[in-house]
Write an enzyme that holds these catalytic residues in place. Structure first.
Site, PDB file in Angstrom:
ATOM      1  N   SER A 239      42.328  35.176  21.479  1.00  0.00           N
ATOM      2  CA  SER A 239      43.014  36.440  21.759  1.00  0.00           C
ATOM      3  C   SER A 239      42.799  36.854  23.195  1.00  0.00           C
ATOM      4  O   SER A 239      41.791  36.525  23.818  1.00  0.00           O
ATOM      5  CB  SER A 239      42.519  37.524  20.819  1.00  0.00           C
ATOM      6  N   LYS A 240      43.759  37.583  23.676  1.00  0.00           N
ATOM      7  CA  LYS A 240      43.756  38.027  25.058  1.00  0.00           C
ATOM      8  C   LYS A 240      42.547  38.911  25.345  1.00  0.00           C
ATOM      9  O   LYS A 240      42.029  38.935  26.457  1.00  0.00           O
ATOM     10  CB  LYS A 240      45.046  38.813  25.298  1.00  0.00           C
ATOM     11  N   ARG A 241      42.121  39.611  24.310  1.00  0.00           N
ATOM     12  CA  ARG A 241      41.000  40.535  24.496  1.00  0.00           C
ATOM     13  C   ARG A 241      39.742  39.818  25.007  1.00  0.00           C
ATOM     14  O   ARG A 241      38.918  40.389  25.674  1.00  0.00           O
ATOM     15  CB  ARG A 241      40.691  41.232  23.170  1.00  0.00           C
TER      16      ARG A 241
END
Ligand code: GLU
Length: 480
Positions: free
Chosen positions: A252-254
């Site tokens: 995930s981008k997070r």
């Protein structure tokens, strides 16, 4: 690999929804490698039927990245949105409607929401209840004539086991009772992904659909569509999910960068990115520990059927390591060409090219990314401050340390400017150190850098130059 002796046709089928996810690059690369191994044809098909997700400029950047990676396609780009305008998908919708494989649905999103809520309350899987399937033909016609909005749904047969023979995952069986009556044509007149992808794969004679695991659940729907049209089903290969570094969750981008553009901007080399991405979910096996492969070697070694089933952890430390290997293997001119823009960004005031070349020569062996160039060795660029404790080698006292520095001062002073080379400095200082390397070299290195860790004192002296080196050693002697 291609045992049927039939021409292999694969497709790059990205949706132009923004930056390129590294998962998309991996899918494209696996398609490329497989096509090259089989003398196949590659199509670029832009899957842009979801108008709401379209991002301006995304197609151009996709094409630029494909060019950048050096993995060209043979035909295309083919835009699905253009094919919509040509009426290609409607023809097939009509066929399905005429054969009773599809039906009009007029249900509003409000009704569908309420229906789903009720189903959830009743602990049933949320699925379309086929209200519109049971409408009389005459009513359907009247509502169409009245200009009511509709979608076309695929009538999924009940309780059939659909078998996928996946090149990567083996046999997968999915029962149709778990599949909703899919929308094939949206109310804006655009086909959904399912219809467009099946029609296109058929018309474009695609033999292998190689794509991410997230499409596995769509595949039975696609197989049912092929069956409804009486078309040959292509072969499928679903590639494993990309996971975060800990291997537990979907990437995930997070947790960091996920776009190829991000990696390029961070100073990773193309060859390292490609090498890294191809090894996400595949390795040559047979106990081989080799990890560095160029594209040619990958074409030779890659094996689609040996792609792993389980998710692949994206560990950026491995990319750092690979990038460092590629940097290490560059010749100095190449290195300068790649590193210079980053160097100028980090040190806009440094213009002496000879000096820059020296910094790069010394940093080459340890540099992981060009964005870091020069930053780990600030003492090359600015004055240093040292203290007694730092200057002392293990257990040495003040007078021993001072005398080592004085010895260094004397030796270095005697080297002329023209002899101030990396090779000479190494030879002279190593010889002077004899078998007591630490006693002699540590105080010199500390005096030159003010740091506990740095390149060797000979490399530092070479980069900094004679005048500054003597100056720093002199200052260190004065502390005692
Ligand atoms: N457009 C889809 C994607 O961007 C491709 C799905 C497929 O290959 O069938 O992932």
């Amino acid at each position: 690999m291609n045992t049927e002796n039939k021409e292999v046709v694969v497709r790059y089928a990205p949706s132009p929804t923004g930056l390129m996810h590294i998962g998309t690059l991996r899918t494209i690369l696996y398609n490329y490698l497989f096509a090259k191994q089989n003398n196949g044809t590659i199509l670029l098909r832009i899957e842009d039927t979801d108008q709401s997700r379209k991002v301006d400029g995304a197609v151009e950047s996709l094409e630029n990245l494909i060019t950048w990676a050096g993995i060209p396609y043979d035909k295309g780009p083919i835009f699905q949105s253009k094919r919509v305008k040509e009426g290609i998908y409607n023809k097939y919708i009509d066929k399905l409607l005429n054969n009773g494989d599809a039906y009009y649905c007029f249900c509003s999103s409000k009704r569908l929401d309420e229906m789903r809520k009720q189903q959830i309350l009743e602990k049933k899987p949320p699925m379309y209840d086929r209200k519109c399937f049971y409408l009389q033909k005459s009513e359907v016609q009247k509502r169409i004539d009245d200009g009511e909005k509709y979608v076309i749904r695929f009538l999924i047969p009940k309780n059939k086991n659909i078998e996928i023979k996946d090149i990567v995952r083996g046999k997968i069986v999915i029962n149709t009772n778990t599949i909703d009556d899919q929308i094939l044509l949206k109310s804006d007149g655009f086909p959904t992904y399912h219809l467009a992808s099946v029609v296109d794969d058929h018309e474009m004679k695609v033999t292998h659909a190689i794509r991410g695991e997230e499409w596995v659940t769509s595949t039975p729907k696609h197989i049912l569509l092929y069956n409804a049209f009486k078309w040959k089903v292509p072969k499928f290969a679903h590639l494993p999910l990309l996971l975060n570094a800990d291997g537990k969750k979907k990437l995930s981008k997070r947790q960091g960068d996920v776009a190829v553009e991000d990696f390029i901007a961070k100073g990773y080399l193309k060859d390292a990115i490609i090498n890294f991405v191809v090894l996400l979910g595949w390795n040559p096996g047979c106990g081989s520990t080799k990890e560095i492969f160029n594209l040619e070697e990958l074409i030779e070694k890659f094996n689609l059927s040996k792609v792993h089933k389980s998710g692949a952890a994206v560990d950026i430390k491995r990319l750092d390591w690979m990038n460092a290997q590629y940097i290490k293997n560059m010749n100095i001119d190449e290195l300068i060409k790649f590193a210079l823009p980053y160097f100028k960004e980090n040190f806009p005031n440094v213009t002496d090219n000879k000096f820059i070349k020296k910094v790069l020569t010394v940093e080459q062996d340890r540099l992981e990314r060009f964005t870091q160039v020069g930053l780990e060795n600030p003492f090359f660029f600015e004055s240093v401050s040292v203290n007694k404790e730092l200057l002392k080698w293990k257990g040495a006292d003040d007078s021993e340390t001072k005398s080592q520095l004085e010895k260094a001062m004397q030796i270095l002073t005697s080297i002329t400017d023209s002899h101030w080379t990396r090779k000479n400095l190494t030879e002279i200082l190593m010889t002077a150190a004899g078998d007591k390397k630490g006693d002699f070299l540590w105080p010199i290195r500390a005096a030159l850098t003010g740091e506990k860790y740095s390149p060797s004192p000979m490399d530092c002296a070479w980069v900094i130059g004679k005048e500054k080196s003597l100056d720093r050693i002199k200052k260190a002697i004065q502390i005692f």
